[in-house]
Each structure stands twice: as C-alpha cells, then as structure tokens.
Design a protein around this motif. Structure first.
Motif, PDB file in Angstrom:
ATOM      1  N   UNK A   7       0.872  -1.171  -0.067  1.00 19.80           N
ATOM      2  CA  UNK A   7      -0.141   0.104  -0.004  1.00 19.80           C
ATOM      3  C   UNK A   7       0.936   1.134   0.062  1.00 19.80           C
ATOM      4  N   UNK A   8       0.650   2.098  -0.963  1.00 20.74           N
ATOM      5  CA  UNK A   8       1.574   3.411  -1.308  1.00 20.74           C
ATOM      6  C   UNK A   8       0.664   4.640  -1.029  1.00 20.74           C
ATOM      7  N   UNK A   9       0.559   5.211   0.079  1.00 25.04           N
ATOM      8  CA  UNK A   9      -0.183   6.504   0.371  1.00 25.04           C
ATOM      9  C   UNK A   9       0.717   7.571  -0.268  1.00 25.04           C
ATOM     10  N   UNK A  10      -0.063   8.689  -0.937  1.00 24.69           N
ATOM     11  CA  UNK A  10      -1.438   8.996  -0.379  1.00 24.69           C
ATOM     12  C   UNK A  10      -2.443   8.364  -1.390  1.00 24.69           C
ATOM     13  N   UNK A  11      -1.883   7.780  -2.564  1.00 20.32           N
ATOM     14  CA  UNK A  11      -2.984   7.172  -3.371  1.00 20.32           C
ATOM     15  C   UNK A  11      -2.540   5.741  -3.572  1.00 20.32           C
ATOM     16  N   UNK A  12      -3.408   4.842  -3.712  1.00 24.08           N
ATOM     17  CA  UNK A  12      -3.439   3.665  -4.158  1.00 24.08           C
ATOM     18  C   UNK A  12      -4.396   2.978  -4.860  1.00 24.08           C
ATOM     19  N   UNK A  13      -4.363   1.933  -5.771  1.00 27.08           N
ATOM     20  CA  UNK A  13      -5.411   1.198  -6.339  1.00 27.08           C
ATOM     21  C   UNK A  13      -4.784  -0.266  -6.789  1.00 27.08           C
ATOM     22  N   UNK A  44     -13.404  -2.336 -12.449  1.00 25.08           N
ATOM     23  CA  UNK A  44     -12.130  -2.724 -13.088  1.00 25.08           C
ATOM     24  C   UNK A  44     -11.586  -1.596 -13.587  1.00 25.08           C
ATOM     25  N   UNK A  45     -10.377  -1.388 -13.226  1.00 25.26           N
ATOM     26  CA  UNK A  45      -9.591  -0.177 -13.595  1.00 25.26           C
ATOM     27  C   UNK A  45      -8.926  -0.249 -14.910  1.00 25.26           C
ATOM     28  N   UNK A  46      -9.083   0.570 -15.731  1.00 26.91           N
ATOM     29  CA  UNK A  46      -8.425   0.437 -17.125  1.00 26.91           C
ATOM     30  C   UNK A  46      -7.491   1.660 -17.449  1.00 26.91           C
ATOM     31  N   UNK A  47      -6.412   1.365 -17.904  1.00 26.97           N
ATOM     32  CA  UNK A  47      -5.345   2.259 -18.059  1.00 26.97           C
ATOM     33  C   UNK A  47      -5.360   3.125 -19.227  1.00 26.97           C
ATOM     34  N   UNK A  95      -8.704  -4.835   8.452  1.00 22.90           N
ATOM     35  CA  UNK A  95      -8.953  -3.458   7.935  1.00 22.90           C
ATOM     36  C   UNK A  95      -7.891  -2.896   7.427  1.00 22.90           C
ATOM     37  N   UNK A  96      -7.775  -1.682   6.758  1.00 20.86           N
ATOM     38  CA  UNK A  96      -6.360  -1.091   6.119  1.00 20.86           C
ATOM     39  C   UNK A  96      -5.276  -1.135   7.082  1.00 20.86           C
ATOM     40  N   UNK A  97      -5.574  -1.148   8.375  1.00 19.93           N
ATOM     41  CA  UNK A  97      -4.263  -0.803   9.228  1.00 19.93           C
ATOM     42  C   UNK A  97      -3.983  -2.157   9.751  1.00 19.93           C
ATOM     43  N   UNK A  98      -4.533  -3.372   9.438  1.00 25.80           N
ATOM     44  CA  UNK A  98      -4.410  -4.675   9.826  1.00 25.80           C
ATOM     45  C   UNK A  98      -5.130  -5.483   8.856  1.00 25.80           C
ATOM     46  N   UNK A  99      -4.264  -5.766   7.855  1.00 25.46           N
ATOM     47  CA  UNK A  99      -5.108  -6.393   6.797  1.00 25.46           C
ATOM     48  C   UNK A  99      -5.179  -8.022   6.771  1.00 25.46           C
ATOM     49  N   UNK A 100      -4.356  -8.730   7.690  1.00 27.79           N
ATOM     50  CA  UNK A 100      -4.368 -10.143   7.881  1.00 27.79           C
ATOM     51  C   UNK A 100      -4.658 -10.405   9.235  1.00 27.79           C
ATOM     52  N   UNK A 118      -7.471  -7.793   0.545  1.00 30.94           N
ATOM     53  CA  UNK A 118      -6.358  -7.643  -0.285  1.00 30.94           C
ATOM     54  C   UNK A 118      -5.255  -6.303  -0.557  1.00 30.94           C
ATOM     55  N   UNK A 119      -6.313  -5.237  -0.286  1.00 32.66           N
ATOM     56  CA  UNK A 119      -5.688  -3.840  -0.794  1.00 32.66           C
ATOM     57  C   UNK A 119      -6.341  -2.779  -0.107  1.00 32.66           C
ATOM     58  N   UNK A 120      -5.722  -1.719   0.104  1.00 35.26           N
ATOM     59  CA  UNK A 120      -6.622  -0.568   0.422  1.00 35.26           C
ATOM     60  C   UNK A 120      -6.660   0.513  -0.499  1.00 35.26           C
ATOM     61  N   UNK A 121      -7.822   0.435  -1.212  1.00 31.00           N
ATOM     62  CA  UNK A 121      -8.075   1.379  -2.245  1.00 31.00           C
ATOM     63  C   UNK A 121      -8.359   2.645  -2.083  1.00 31.00           C
ATOM     64  N   UNK A 122      -7.701   3.741  -2.396  1.00 29.24           N
ATOM     65  CA  UNK A 122      -7.730   5.163  -1.855  1.00 29.24           C
ATOM     66  C   UNK A 122      -8.132   6.047  -2.946  1.00 29.24           C
ATOM     67  N   UNK A 123      -8.483   5.470  -4.288  1.00 25.42           N
ATOM     68  CA  UNK A 123      -8.427   6.290  -5.511  1.00 25.42           C
ATOM     69  C   UNK A 123     -10.324   6.378  -6.038  1.00 25.42           C
ATOM     70  N   UNK A 124     -10.922   5.645  -5.363  1.00 26.93           N
ATOM     71  CA  UNK A 124     -12.239   5.348  -5.866  1.00 26.93           C
ATOM     72  C   UNK A 124     -12.614   4.030  -6.326  1.00 26.93           C
TER      73      UNK A 124
END
Length: 250
Positions: free
Chosen positions: A42-48, A85-88, A159-164, A172-178
């Motif tokens: 997870x790479x803040x401030x944005x992650x997908x 599904x994100x499309x580049x 949760x995003x602070x303790x994912x396992x 799986x991931x903390x999505x912060x970009x919508x």
C-alpha cells in the motif's frame, strides 16, 4: 439528398469498444504449484489495485479494451459478482484474483457498455486452498476512499491498518482512489457471528460527495452450498461508519 440525410451521413459512427481477455484462458487447467499472491503493498496517499510481479496467470485477470474512453472504470463480473475494473490510459487492465477450483466464469464490460467479452474455465486442482468466505466492497464514485472492515467471531478484525487476521483471513488492498474493489477472503473462516462495516474515510475535493457502497458476501464459493448476497448502502459524509451486515457462518 435531403438535409436530414446529409446531416446523418456526415456524422461519423462512434467506435464501439472492443474487449479482449488475455488471462484467464478458456478451457481446463490445473493450477497446482502456481505462484498466487493476492495482498499487495500500500503506497499512500494514493493507491489502487495492481498486479504484483511474478503473479501466475492462474491468479490474474488481464486484457485490453480498445476505444475504452476515459473517466469511468470497466465492469468485471466474476462468478456472478460485479465489481469495478480499472482501465489504464492505453486500454489495458490487470488485477490479481483468487479463483477457486472447479468452474469459474469471467465477464468484462467496457465502461460505456458497448463491448464485452466472456471466458470460462475449469480448474482441476482439487487440493487448492480456496475462499470459503469472500466479502467484496466496491462503490460508485472516483476520488473517494471507502474502507472495508470485517470482524470475525474470534475477535479478528481485518481493515486497512491490519489487513491479515491471525486466523488467516485477509484484505487484499486499501483502495484510496475511488471505485474499489477491496476484497476480504478466508479459506478457513471460524464459525460464528461476523460483522461487515464500511467506513467513508474521505472524498478529496468534494468533501460531502454522496457515494453508494456495494457489498457482496459469498460463502462456500464453487460448491453446491454456495450463497451470494449483494447489499447497497448510501454514504453521505466522510467519517461515517456503517454496519452493513451481521451474519452467521456457516
């Protein structure tokens, strides 16, 4: 030639989106020994959602949408469950996914709905560790950050602070970009009461943007006992924490 015909003939037809699924392939396969990884950094401030290096083709969804347009995500449907599904910018898409053994179906729909592609395969690896409980969070707006929280009967909290969780369940991931999705999976969920929450963490520039969360709960996937439930909840302001569903497993 009348004026109406001249006008209509002069307007070029809009190009229809063309969807190609490169992975997974149709047909039969055996995923024994495959390298399948679902959590990611997870790479803040944005992650997908993104595909990790070295991920086996047996655990990824990858392809391309020609003439996809910009702005909105495509729609991915896995075994009947829809998610964004994100499309580049170049039209490609790629994400990890934990498929179970047995029959699996995938459909990808272009953002504007003009094109789609489907594939279906059967994984013959009977010894595969697969999800018995899966919770999928997605939402309908860009630039917003919603967070999935799953609380297990043994006190585990993903949760995003303790994912396992100590019991092996993982987010799986903390999505912060919508849009999401954020997916919680457990191969051996403890029996008892589960609680699924969604937290409206933030909304970027539009601080009071209304967004609608969709939560899909799937139990015993790819078995005769499979159950699916999809719930939708409107979230009105950052900071809002909503209990979406409490249920008993199994």
């Amino acid at each position: 030639m009348n004026k109406l015909c001249f006008f209509l003939c002069a307007v070029p037809a809009l190009a229809q989106a063309q969807v190609t699924i490169d992975a997974p392939k149709n047909g039969w396969r055996n995923s024994a020994g495959a390298r399948e990884r679902y959590t990611q950094g997870v790479n803040y401030p944005a992650n997908s959602v993104n595909l990790q290096p070295g991920q086996s083709e047996t655990a990824q969804i990858r392809g391309r949408i020609a003439n996809a347009g910009k702005g909105k995500p495509a729609t991915l449907i896995v075994n009947g469950i829809p998610m964004p599904l994100e499309v580049q910018e170049n039209g490609t898409f790629a994400r990890p996914y934990g498929f179970g053994s047995g029959s699996n179906s995938i459909e990808v729909r272009a953002p504007d709905g003009t094109g789609r592609a489907r594939t279906q395969f059967f994984d013959g690896y009977a010894g595969k560790t697969q999800s018995r409980l899966r919770v999928v969070l997605s939402w309908d707006s860009a630039g917003t950050d919603l967070d999935l929280h799953v609380v297990a009967p043994d006190g585990g909290h993903a949760w995003y602070g303790s994912r396992v969780m100590p019991n092996g369940g993982a987010l799986d991931v903390d999505v912060t970009t919508g849009y999401g999705p954020e997916i919680f999976s457990s191969a051996a969920p403890p029996k008892g009461n589960y609680h699924v929450y969604v937290n409206y963490y933030g909304s970027g520039a539009e601080r009071d943007a209304l967004t609608v969360a969709q939560v899909a709960i799937i139990t015993n996937e790819n078995t005769p006992r499979e159950k699916q439930q999809i719930l939708r909840v409107p979230l009105r302001a950052p900071g809002e924490l909503t209990l979406v569903k409490s249920f008993v497993y199994p």
